[in-house]
Design a protein around this motif. Structure first.
Motif, PDB file in Angstrom:
ATOM      1  N   ALA A 111       0.831  -1.207   0.000  1.00 13.29           N
ATOM      2  CA  ALA A 111       0.000   0.000   0.000  1.00 13.29           C
ATOM      3  C   ALA A 111       0.863   1.254   0.000  1.00 13.29           C
ATOM      4  O   ALA A 111       0.514   2.260  -0.617  1.00 13.29           O
ATOM      5  N   VAL A 112       2.009   1.194   0.680  1.00 16.60           N
ATOM      6  CA  VAL A 112       2.933   2.335   0.723  1.00 16.60           C
ATOM      7  C   VAL A 112       3.774   2.392  -0.542  1.00 16.60           C
ATOM      8  O   VAL A 112       3.929   3.448  -1.161  1.00 16.60           O
ATOM      9  N   GLY A 113       4.335   1.251  -0.946  1.00 13.40           N
ATOM     10  CA  GLY A 113       5.168   1.194  -2.140  1.00 13.40           C
ATOM     11  C   GLY A 113       6.588   1.664  -1.900  1.00 13.40           C
ATOM     12  O   GLY A 113       7.047   1.796  -0.760  1.00 13.40           O
ATOM     13  N   ALA A 114       7.293   1.937  -2.992  1.00 15.96           N
ATOM     14  CA  ALA A 114       8.672   2.426  -2.917  1.00 15.96           C
ATOM     15  C   ALA A 114       8.662   3.944  -2.825  1.00 15.96           C
ATOM     16  O   ALA A 114       7.781   4.602  -3.364  1.00 15.96           O
ATOM     17  N   GLY A 115       9.665   4.481  -2.148  1.00 18.46           N
ATOM     18  CA  GLY A 115       9.696   5.933  -2.008  1.00 18.46           C
ATOM     19  C   GLY A 115      10.654   6.362  -0.923  1.00 18.46           C
ATOM     20  O   GLY A 115      11.755   5.797  -0.789  1.00 18.46           O
ATOM     21  N   SER A 116      10.262   7.323  -0.109  1.00 18.69           N
ATOM     22  CA  SER A 116      11.182   7.889   0.877  1.00 18.69           C
ATOM     23  C   SER A 116      10.500   8.134   2.217  1.00 18.69           C
ATOM     24  O   SER A 116       9.283   8.301   2.297  1.00 18.69           O
ATOM     25  N   LEU A 117      11.331   8.147   3.257  1.00 20.05           N
ATOM     26  CA  LEU A 117      10.907   8.552   4.597  1.00 20.05           C
ATOM     27  C   LEU A 117      11.711   9.785   4.970  1.00 20.05           C
ATOM     28  O   LEU A 117      12.946   9.760   4.937  1.00 20.05           O
ATOM     29  N   THR A 118      11.005  10.853   5.314  1.00 18.34           N
ATOM     30  CA  THR A 118      11.669  12.083   5.750  1.00 18.34           C
ATOM     31  C   THR A 118      11.301  12.357   7.201  1.00 18.34           C
ATOM     32  O   THR A 118      10.133  12.287   7.583  1.00 18.34           O
ATOM     33  N   VAL A 119      12.318  12.642   8.001  1.00 23.02           N
ATOM     34  CA  VAL A 119      12.130  12.991   9.414  1.00 23.02           C
ATOM     35  C   VAL A 119      12.550  14.441   9.604  1.00 23.02           C
ATOM     36  O   VAL A 119      13.671  14.817   9.258  1.00 23.02           O
ATOM     37  N   ILE A 120      11.639  15.253  10.114  1.00 22.80           N
ATOM     38  CA  ILE A 120      11.923  16.667  10.368  1.00 22.80           C
ATOM     39  C   ILE A 120      11.854  16.898  11.872  1.00 22.80           C
ATOM     40  O   ILE A 120      10.810  16.703  12.487  1.00 22.80           O
ATOM     41  N   LYS A 121      12.990  17.299  12.450  1.00 21.66           N
ATOM     42  CA  LYS A 121      13.041  17.603  13.882  1.00 21.66           C
ATOM     43  C   LYS A 121      13.111  19.113  14.062  1.00 21.66           C
ATOM     44  O   LYS A 121      14.084  19.747  13.642  1.00 21.66           O
ATOM     45  N   ASP A 122      12.082  19.675  14.670  1.00 19.92           N
ATOM     46  CA  ASP A 122      12.078  21.100  14.974  1.00 19.92           C
ATOM     47  C   ASP A 122      12.452  21.267  16.441  1.00 19.92           C
ATOM     48  O   ASP A 122      11.663  20.975  17.336  1.00 19.92           O
ATOM     49  N   LEU A 123      13.674  21.714  16.675  1.00 18.77           N
ATOM     50  CA  LEU A 123      14.205  21.845  18.037  1.00 18.77           C
ATOM     51  C   LEU A 123      14.273  23.310  18.463  1.00 18.77           C
ATOM     52  O   LEU A 123      15.041  23.681  19.348  1.00 18.77           O
ATOM     53  N   ASN A 124      13.469  24.149  17.795  1.00 25.02           N
ATOM     54  CA  ASN A 124      13.420  25.586  18.082  1.00 25.02           C
ATOM     55  C   ASN A 124      14.744  26.283  17.808  1.00 25.02           C
ATOM     56  O   ASN A 124      15.102  27.257  18.468  1.00 25.02           O
ATOM     57  N   LEU A 125      15.468  25.764  16.837  1.00 24.33           N
ATOM     58  CA  LEU A 125      16.674  26.421  16.358  1.00 24.33           C
ATOM     59  C   LEU A 125      16.320  27.205  15.098  1.00 24.33           C
ATOM     60  O   LEU A 125      15.160  27.241  14.685  1.00 24.33           O
ATOM     61  N   LYS A 126      17.309  27.824  14.474  1.00 28.25           N
ATOM     62  CA  LYS A 126      17.020  28.611  13.272  1.00 28.25           C
ATOM     63  C   LYS A 126      16.442  27.745  12.160  1.00 28.25           C
ATOM     64  O   LYS A 126      15.513  28.133  11.453  1.00 28.25           O
TER      65      LYS A 126
END
Length: 291
Positions: A111-126
């Protein structure tokens, strides 16, 4: 049993772990988005992964966003967790339900297939930290483990499970994240691998009545564990009319004027909780006048 996360450390080895039970959380997501079973499992697994990752953040106002973008029928999955582990999310096509790949096994990978996983960490930096990897299997847990190994160089074992009942409601949902700290030797890795294999699928353990602490203690039975923190988690959306109003204002004078002329009103729906915010012509004209 209320949804919760327990974080633990091994006293006798460089190992840290988190375990989550999330039946109510995943059920709420299912009800909001009207997901069919395969979509429910994919979204539920991603929600639980993000919840455990967010719960690990030290920054009080930090957040974690997971974006799974595959070429399968589900499309993209987007999930956001705050630093307490409260999550919200959605799947692009909630009406996806594929044939089982084995008895009782939902085919999330296809159902997901091939592709990418993106992780975004917002640590209150610029700038937020952004890491992207190619999907390993699309089954989510494998991909989370691969992300930690490739992007953060942290050897990780991850298991995530959502058991959908015959009426499409959530019978149980849970998972764990086990990570090696610097200095872990080969016998530590072997002991974790043995525990993972012996316990087997998370949903089977939870279905028999096993609690989150017992689940993690069974997997890490060769180690002496101590609980570091235990906290409740839930599906929580932070949308509000004030935030939606700010989004309308951010469109600028020209786009807002065009919206008034072409539609005479606005109806905005939150992607995370499906709440609808209505704005009349008069309200939009007031916003335009304030710019």
């Amino acid at each position: 049993m209320a949804d919760r996360i327990i974080r633990m450390l091994a006293k006798d080895a460089p190992v840290k772990a988190s375990v989550i039970t999330a039946r109510d959380l995943v059920e709420r997501a299912r009800r909001i988005h009207l997901t069919l079973p395969t979509a429910t499992a994919a979204l539920g697994r991603t929600l639980m992964a993000a919840s455990m990752m967010g719960n690990q953040l030290k920054e009080e106002d930090g957040s974690i966003t997971l974006r799974v973008k595959g070429d399968g029928p589900l499309g993209a999955i987007t999930v956001v967790s705050d630093s307490a582990g409260n999550v919200r999310g959605y799947v692009q096509d909630p009406a996806v339900d594929l044939p089982l790949k084995a008895p009782g096994k939902l085919d999330v990978g296809s159902a997901v297939g091939a592709g990418s996983l993106t992780v975004i960490k917002d640590l209150n930096l610029k700038e937020p930290y952004v890491g992207t990897i190619e999907l390993l299997s699309g089954e989510i847990a494998d991909d989370i483990a691969a992300y930690f190994s490739e992007s953060e160089q942290i050897p990780t074992a991850c298991a995530l499970g959502v058991l959908v009942d015959t009426d499409q409601s959530i019978a149980c949902a849970g998972g764990y994240l086990i990570q090696l700290l610097p200095g872990a030797e080969e016998e530590v890795i072997s002991a974790i691998e043995r525990g993972v294999m012996e316990v087997g699928p998370v949903t089977e353990a939870l279905r028999t009545g096993m609690g989150p602490r017992e689940l993690l203690e069974r997997v890490l039975r060769d180690f002496e564990l101590e609980a570091v923190e235990e906290s409740g988690v839930e599906y929580r959306c932070y949308c509000s009319r004030e935030r939606v109003t700010r989004a309308l204002i951010s469109m600028g004078r020209e786009e807002l004027r065009s919206l008034i002329e072409e539609q005479g009103r606005a109806e905005l729906t939150c992607q995370f909780c499906d709440k609808v915010y209505d704005y009349s012509r008069e309200e939009l004209e007031e916003l335009l006048a304030s710019l």
